[in-house]
Design a protein around this motif. Structure first.
Motif, PDB file in Angstrom:
ATOM      1  N   ASN A  39       0.548  -1.153   6.776  1.00 39.72           N
ATOM      2  CA  ASN A  39      -0.660  -1.955   6.534  1.00 39.72           C
ATOM      3  C   ASN A  39      -1.899  -1.115   6.269  1.00 39.72           C
ATOM      4  OD1 ASN A  39       1.106  -3.995   7.096  1.00 39.72           O
ATOM      5  ND2 ASN A  39       0.071  -4.732   8.921  1.00 39.72           N
ATOM      6  N   GLY A  40      -1.726   0.067   5.662  1.00 44.22           N
ATOM      7  CA  GLY A  40      -2.879   0.827   5.208  1.00 44.22           C
ATOM      8  C   GLY A  40      -3.603   0.090   4.096  1.00 44.22           C
ATOM      9  N   ASP A  41      -4.826   0.548   3.807  1.00 43.59           N
ATOM     10  CA  ASP A  41      -5.631  -0.118   2.785  1.00 43.59           C
ATOM     11  C   ASP A  41      -5.651   0.720   1.517  1.00 43.59           C
ATOM     12  OD1 ASP A  41      -7.645  -2.089   1.831  1.00 43.59           O
ATOM     13  OD2 ASP A  41      -7.809  -2.483   3.971  1.00 43.59           O
ATOM     14  N   PRO A  42      -5.191   0.160   0.377  1.00 48.21           N
ATOM     15  CA  PRO A  42      -5.126   0.944  -0.854  1.00 48.21           C
ATOM     16  C   PRO A  42      -6.488   1.102  -1.514  1.00 48.21           C
ATOM     17  CG  PRO A  42      -4.356  -1.275  -1.262  1.00 48.21           C
ATOM     18  CD  PRO A  42      -4.643  -1.198   0.209  1.00 48.21           C
ATOM     19  N   MET A  43      -6.645   2.228  -2.201  1.00 54.42           N
ATOM     20  CA  MET A  43      -7.836   2.508  -2.989  1.00 54.42           C
ATOM     21  C   MET A  43      -7.391   3.016  -4.360  1.00 54.42           C
ATOM     22  SD  MET A  43      -9.996   4.672  -0.136  1.00 54.42           S
ATOM     23  CE  MET A  43     -11.512   4.683  -1.091  1.00 54.42           C
ATOM     24  N   LEU A  44      -8.098   2.643  -5.393  1.00 52.30           N
ATOM     25  CA  LEU A  44      -7.870   3.165  -6.732  1.00 52.30           C
ATOM     26  C   LEU A  44      -9.155   3.818  -7.203  1.00 52.30           C
ATOM     27  CD1 LEU A  44      -6.276   3.563  -9.332  1.00 52.30           C
ATOM     28  CD2 LEU A  44      -6.876   1.225 -10.003  1.00 52.30           C
ATOM     29  N   ARG A  78     -10.341  -5.837   8.706  1.00 53.28           N
ATOM     30  CA  ARG A  78      -9.463  -5.417   7.609  1.00 53.28           C
ATOM     31  C   ARG A  78      -8.113  -4.895   8.122  1.00 53.28           C
ATOM     32  NH1 ARG A  78      -9.878  -6.657   2.025  1.00 53.28           N
ATOM     33  NH2 ARG A  78      -8.731  -5.060   0.885  1.00 53.28           N
ATOM     34  N   MET A  79      -7.584  -5.522   9.177  1.00 50.69           N
ATOM     35  CA  MET A  79      -6.242  -5.166   9.626  1.00 50.69           C
ATOM     36  C   MET A  79      -5.168  -5.671   8.679  1.00 50.69           C
ATOM     37  SD  MET A  79      -6.065  -5.690  13.730  1.00 50.69           S
ATOM     38  CE  MET A  79      -7.007  -4.693  14.885  1.00 50.69           C
ATOM     39  N   ASP A  80      -5.480  -6.695   7.903  1.00 51.51           N
ATOM     40  CA  ASP A  80      -4.468  -7.294   7.030  1.00 51.51           C
ATOM     41  C   ASP A  80      -4.947  -7.328   5.581  1.00 51.51           C
ATOM     42  OD1 ASP A  80      -6.427  -9.242   7.447  1.00 51.51           O
ATOM     43  OD2 ASP A  80      -4.989 -10.888   7.241  1.00 51.51           O
ATOM     44  N   PRO A  81      -4.976  -6.179   4.916  1.00 53.91           N
ATOM     45  CA  PRO A  81      -5.289  -6.197   3.484  1.00 53.91           C
ATOM     46  C   PRO A  81      -4.237  -6.984   2.730  1.00 53.91           C
ATOM     47  CG  PRO A  81      -4.356  -4.085   4.115  1.00 53.91           C
ATOM     48  CD  PRO A  81      -4.603  -4.835   5.391  1.00 53.91           C
ATOM     49  N   PRO A  82      -4.486  -7.368   1.479  1.00 51.91           N
ATOM     50  CA  PRO A  82      -3.499  -8.159   0.730  1.00 51.91           C
ATOM     51  C   PRO A  82      -2.119  -7.518   0.691  1.00 51.91           C
ATOM     52  CG  PRO A  82      -5.581  -8.091  -0.449  1.00 51.91           C
ATOM     53  CD  PRO A  82      -5.721  -7.154   0.703  1.00 51.91           C
ATOM     54  N   SER A 122     -12.279  -5.756  -2.611  1.00 52.65           N
ATOM     55  CA  SER A 122     -12.135  -6.682  -3.725  1.00 52.65           C
ATOM     56  C   SER A 122     -12.444  -6.057  -5.073  1.00 52.65           C
ATOM     57  CB  SER A 122     -13.038  -7.906  -3.508  1.00 52.65           C
ATOM     58  OG  SER A 122     -14.396  -7.524  -3.453  1.00 52.65           O
ATOM     59  N   ARG A 123     -12.805  -4.782  -5.099  1.00 54.02           N
ATOM     60  CA  ARG A 123     -12.912  -4.082  -6.385  1.00 54.02           C
ATOM     61  C   ARG A 123     -11.541  -3.883  -7.013  1.00 54.02           C
ATOM     62  NH1 ARG A 123     -16.320  -0.931  -2.778  1.00 54.02           N
ATOM     63  NH2 ARG A 123     -18.521  -1.387  -3.208  1.00 54.02           N
ATOM     64  N   LEU A 124     -10.494  -4.005  -6.198  1.00 53.29           N
ATOM     65  CA  LEU A 124      -9.117  -3.845  -6.646  1.00 53.29           C
ATOM     66  C   LEU A 124      -8.393  -5.163  -6.403  1.00 53.29           C
ATOM     67  CD1 LEU A 124      -6.831  -1.986  -7.648  1.00 53.29           C
ATOM     68  CD2 LEU A 124      -6.513  -1.246  -5.278  1.00 53.29           C
ATOM     69  N   GLY A 125      -8.040  -5.866  -7.478  1.00 56.14           N
ATOM     70  CA  GLY A 125      -7.430  -7.175  -7.357  1.00 56.14           C
ATOM     71  C   GLY A 125      -5.922  -7.107  -7.199  1.00 56.14           C
ATOM     72  N   PHE A 126      -5.341  -8.084  -6.482  1.00 55.78           N
ATOM     73  CA  PHE A 126      -3.898  -8.164  -6.280  1.00 55.78           C
ATOM     74  C   PHE A 126      -3.425  -9.572  -6.610  1.00 55.78           C
ATOM     75  CE2 PHE A 126      -5.161  -4.621  -3.635  1.00 55.78           C
ATOM     76  CZ  PHE A 126      -4.153  -3.694  -3.885  1.00 55.78           C
ATOM     77  N   MET A 127      -2.337  -9.641  -7.395  1.00 53.25           N
ATOM     78  CA  MET A 127      -1.736 -10.914  -7.762  1.00 53.25           C
ATOM     79  C   MET A 127      -0.242 -10.848  -7.467  1.00 53.25           C
ATOM     80  SD  MET A 127      -4.443 -12.412  -9.218  1.00 53.25           S
ATOM     81  CE  MET A 127      -3.951 -13.698 -10.344  1.00 53.25           C
ATOM     82  N   ILE A 128       0.297 -11.882  -6.815  1.00 53.31           N
ATOM     83  CA  ILE A 128       1.736 -11.990  -6.593  1.00 53.31           C
ATOM     84  C   ILE A 128       2.229 -13.212  -7.351  1.00 53.31           C
ATOM     85  CG2 ILE A 128       1.767 -10.752  -4.404  1.00 53.31           C
ATOM     86  CD1 ILE A 128       1.902 -13.456  -2.973  1.00 53.31           C
ATOM     87  N   GLY A 129       3.072 -12.955  -8.340  1.00 49.70           N
ATOM     88  CA  GLY A 129       3.563 -14.053  -9.166  1.00 49.70           C
ATOM     89  C   GLY A 129       2.466 -14.805  -9.874  1.00 49.70           C
ATOM     90  N   GLY A 130       1.362 -14.139 -10.164  1.00 49.58           N
ATOM     91  CA  GLY A 130       0.248 -14.771 -10.859  1.00 49.58           C
ATOM     92  C   GLY A 130      -0.774 -15.422  -9.959  1.00 49.58           C
ATOM     93  N   ALA A 174       0.828  -1.201   0.000  1.00 45.00           N
ATOM     94  CA  ALA A 174       0.000   0.000   0.000  1.00 45.00           C
ATOM     95  C   ALA A 174       0.864   1.253   0.000  1.00 45.00           C
ATOM     96  CB  ALA A 174      -0.934  -0.012   1.212  1.00 45.00           C
ATOM     97  N   ASP A 175       1.921   1.269   0.807  1.00 43.05           N
ATOM     98  CA  ASP A 175       2.855   2.389   0.820  1.00 43.05           C
ATOM     99  C   ASP A 175       3.406   2.654  -0.570  1.00 43.05           C
ATOM    100  OD1 ASP A 175       2.764   3.314   3.360  1.00 43.05           O
ATOM    101  OD2 ASP A 175       4.686   2.490   4.004  1.00 43.05           O
ATOM    102  N   PHE A 176       3.685   1.589  -1.304  1.00 42.98           N
ATOM    103  CA  PHE A 176       4.235   1.729  -2.646  1.00 42.98           C
ATOM    104  C   PHE A 176       3.216   2.337  -3.605  1.00 42.98           C
ATOM    105  CE2 PHE A 176       4.751  -0.127  -6.883  1.00 42.98           C
ATOM    106  CZ  PHE A 176       6.014   0.320  -7.210  1.00 42.98           C
ATOM    107  N   LEU A 177       1.984   1.880  -3.541  1.00 40.74           N
ATOM    108  CA  LEU A 177       0.968   2.307  -4.498  1.00 40.74           C
ATOM    109  C   LEU A 177       0.507   3.747  -4.290  1.00 40.74           C
ATOM    110  CD1 LEU A 177      -1.186  -0.948  -4.581  1.00 40.74           C
ATOM    111  CD2 LEU A 177       0.338  -0.123  -6.382  1.00 40.74           C
ATOM    112  N   LYS A 178       0.623   4.277  -3.071  1.00 35.88           N
ATOM    113  CA  LYS A 178       0.074   5.604  -2.804  1.00 35.88           C
ATOM    114  C   LYS A 178       0.771   6.705  -3.594  1.00 35.88           C
ATOM    115  CE  LYS A 178       2.904   6.690   1.276  1.00 35.88           C
ATOM    116  NZ  LYS A 178       2.872   6.862   2.743  1.00 35.88           N
TER     117      LYS A 178
END
Length: 699
Positions: free
Chosen positions: A93-98, A122-126, A104-112, A75-79
């Motif tokens: 551990n902030g929660d990202p928004m786009l 929601r203490m542990d977003p992806p 779940s409107r914003l999907g996250f994939m790590i290595g596919g 999240a820090d990276f995306l802001k």
């Protein structure tokens, strides 16, 4: 004193020391260029404005120095990317928004592979389980403009990927970084890779730590954190066309939260995946990719590890809640190409996750030690989908990109409440006399079409696309802290249906790069969270009709051979048509203005970030992360940075964030909890003046 039960302090310090020594040793081990080419020397520049690299796509290197202080998590990276904002809860551990959309409107994939947290609050977003520096590439696709990465991504999808290629000769390469900053911030990152024509092996690790920070008024914010990750990759490359890759990793950490009566004392991640890629199967069948993965998240929240229980609060006793979520998934995808005219990608994907929880207290607690309690399964969520996406080159200047997918989503709740006879209504106190299981499922279609045109008389690409996506209610909307939790509510919440128009342009010359993207969407059955009123109130989710609009723009211009100016702009708007009021948790108009002077070996830069006031609010309503707390004022924050390339291997960068020590808070936020020893504010305030210095090294 802070305690971290997930790893002994000496072990964490040993890991940090070992990484630091390995970093120094790796940088000295080999001064030769990587096999197959000359040394790659990056310009010593601190990134302050991420630019859109193609229509609705942003691709960036997560290892470049960035201001504000380099990210502690995803999240820090995306802001720092236009269109993104983060709901702050503490130091990490902030929660990202786009574009004002979260969850779940914003999907996250790590290595596919898909990764998801399990905390009902929601203490542990992806992104809490993602260390950006450990990846080679981050790709963001905005809006419903791809169907390749799972269902329901109405806001967009974020892909964290590592890039491994077949070596032509025996090779050893590596990179790493050390960072130190205010509030005890210290990071260590290391990535080592070796291989030959037959295969490769890679190990990457990171550790990040910070104490409580102070806001611009000098008030301490409950925000300390500590996190580590280790990942390993093993690849077999018997030929240029065949690759089999096995990955495995783990990590853990803790984080103090200013927004909650509990902290996160455990963020255990375990991941494993295997991928087989075969290229050039036939004349037109260019690639086959088969992947299977497992991601496991084990999260503990408690009120005694990183704080003392407050006897005046509703949780006067030490207590803990332990949730976990195990996700299995896979994907089979083929790619076909017909010369330069047509590319088709099609396949199947799916995932299944099981969520469980248990509660208790520390060892010796009257509630019972939580680790000895049995885990109670409360939800099973699964999806299987088929997709196809094609890219037609109609003429040298015209392209048509289109895709379609259909998913079958199924959810089972195991502990749904049935109101006691005579209580009726939406449920409330005394209605949980019986718990039952129930199932529900839906078929979810999605698709998009986009047209791109390159102008003949200018280096400009224009594009317009329309997409539709249907999103099944997620875990937090059906079972989370602010969900009603009854069987009736579980069965009645309808899937969200988003139809969105995206338009934009890309302009690129040697001196000027400019881009703009705008969108307008209509959302049927938008899932809105209603927060409890008063200490004994009950939250719930409902469907409303909504409209969204907004956009992002940016430009980078070389004023001279040394001076470069950059600017980005983003805005998000939403309206709840059913209730005739704004959609909640929408970020205000924001601009970033940067100026950089770059010489051959060094650079200096300045960043001025400005956010407007936000008066379009809906008190008491929000998303699965936070609610509107009322109007907010605008602010401006000024920061400075510099970078110096010592030689081919070492680059030193540094920065001062919030130079004038301004006290401010983002509009999208989580309401702070009243914590003993801390000054309470309306929102969780951002850090005050912060200094950091970072050393990057590479073989």
């Amino acid at each position: 004193m802070s305690k971290h039960p997930h790893a002994p302090v000496p072990a964490r310090r040993a890991l940090a020391l070992a990484m630091g020594l390995a970093l120094a040793g790796a940088a000295q081990a080999n001064d030769a260029a990587p096999a197959g080419g000359q040394p790659v020397t990056l310009a010593p520049v601190v990134v302050t404005a991420a630019m859109q690299s193609g229509p609705l796509t942003v691709t960036i290197d997560p290892r470049q120095p960035v201001q504000p202080v380099p990210a502690s998590d995803g999240a820090d990276f995306l802001k720092n990317i236009p269109g993104f904002s983060v709901i702050r809860k503490g130091g990490s551990n902030g929660d990202p928004m786009l574009r004002g959309m979260s969850g779940s409107r914003l999907g996250f994939m790590i290595g596919g592979g898909m990764i998801a947290g399990g905390c009902p609050g929601r203490m542990d977003p992806p992104t809490a389980y993602i260390a950006p520096w450990l990846y080679d590439r981050v790709t963001i696709v905005k809006g419903p403009e791809t169907v390749l990465y799972g269902p329901g991504n109405s806001a967009g999808v974020v892909l964290f990927d590592r890039d491994y290629k077949r070596y032509t000769e025996p090779t050893l390469e590596g990179s790493g970084s050390l960072l130190f900053g205010s509030s005890g911030r210290n990071d260590q990152n290391l990535d080592l890779r070796a291989g030959n024509a037959s295969g490769y092996v890679g190990v990457s690790a990171n550790h990040t730590h910070s104490q409580d920070y102070k806001d611009g008024d000098g008030h301490r914010v409950h925000s300390q954190y500590d996190r580590w990750n280790v990942d390993a990759t093993l690849g077999w490359t018997p030929s240029d066309d065949t690759r089999v890759e096995l990955t495995a990793g783990t990590g853990n950490g803790s984080a103090a939260y200013a927004f909650s009566g509990m902290d996160g004392s455990r963020f255990l991640r375990e991941s494993a995946a295997i991928k087989w890629t075969q290229e050039h199967l036939t004349k037109h069948w260019d690639e086959l990719e088969v992947q299977a993965y497992m991601n496991y998240a084990d999260h503990v929240m408690d009120n005694y590890t990183l704080r003392q229980p407050d006897p005046r609060s509703m949780m006067a006793m030490p207590m803990a809640s332990n949730v976990d979520r195990r996700t299995h998934g896979g994907k089979v995808m083929g790619t076909w190409r017909w010369d330069d005219a047509l590319e088709l990608q099609a396949g199947l994907d799916g995932s299944a996750s099981v969520h469980s929880n248990r509660m208790g207290g520390p060892f010796g607690s009257p509630m019972g030690y939580y680790k000895t309690k049995p885990r109670v399964r409360d939800a099973r969520i699964q999806d299987i989908g088929a997709f196809a996406e094609a890219r037609w080159t109609l003429t040298p200047r015209d392209r048509l990109i289109s895709g379609a997918r259909v998913d079958r989503a199924e959810v089972r709740g195991y502990t749904l409440a049935v109101p006691a006879p005579g209580m009726g209504g939406m449920g409330g106190m005394g209605t949980t006399s019986t718990q039952v299981a129930a199932d529900r499922s839906s078929t979810l279609p999605a698709g998009f079409v986009r047209y791109e045109h390159d102008l003949a008389d200018a280096p400009t690409t224009l594009y317009a696309g329309i997409g539709h996506v249907e999103r099944f209610p997620d875990y937090w909307e059906l079972f989370g802290r602010n969900a009603l939790g009854t069987r009736a509510a579980f069965l009645s919440l309808r899937p969200e249906r988003t139809t969105q128009l995206d338009v934009g342009m890309q302009y690129h010359t040697d001196r000027l790069k400019a881009w703009a993207s705008a969108y307008a969407g209509n959302v049927a059955n938008f899932i809105l969270m209603h927060y409890p009123v008063g200490a004994m109130g009950t939250g719930y989710a409902s469907n409303v009709k909504a409209r969204t609009a907004g956009g992002e723009a940016g430009a980078s211009y070389l004023l001279t051979d040394h001076w470069k100016a950059e600017t980005t702009l983003s805005y998000a708007w939403g309206r709840n048509r059913s209730e005739g009021r704004p959609l909640p948790q929408m970020p205000p108009l924001e601009a970033r203005l940067g100026l950089t002077y770059q010489a051959a070996e060094w650079s200096v830069g300045a960043l001025w970030r400005v956010a407007a006031a936000q008066h379009r609010v809906a008190r008491g309503e929000g998303n699965i992360v936070g609610q509107d707390l009322g109007p907010s004022g605008g602010f401006g924050v000024f920061s400075l940075n510099g970078a110096y390339r010592i030689d081919r291997r070492y680059t030193l960068s540094a920065g001062i964030d919030n130079l004038f020590n301004k006290a401010y808070a983002e509009h999208v936020n989580a309401a702070p909890a009243a914590l003993a020893g801390y000054v309470n504010t309306v929102r969780v305030n951002e850090p005050g003046r912060s200094l950091w210095i970072k050393l990057d090294a590479r073989l």
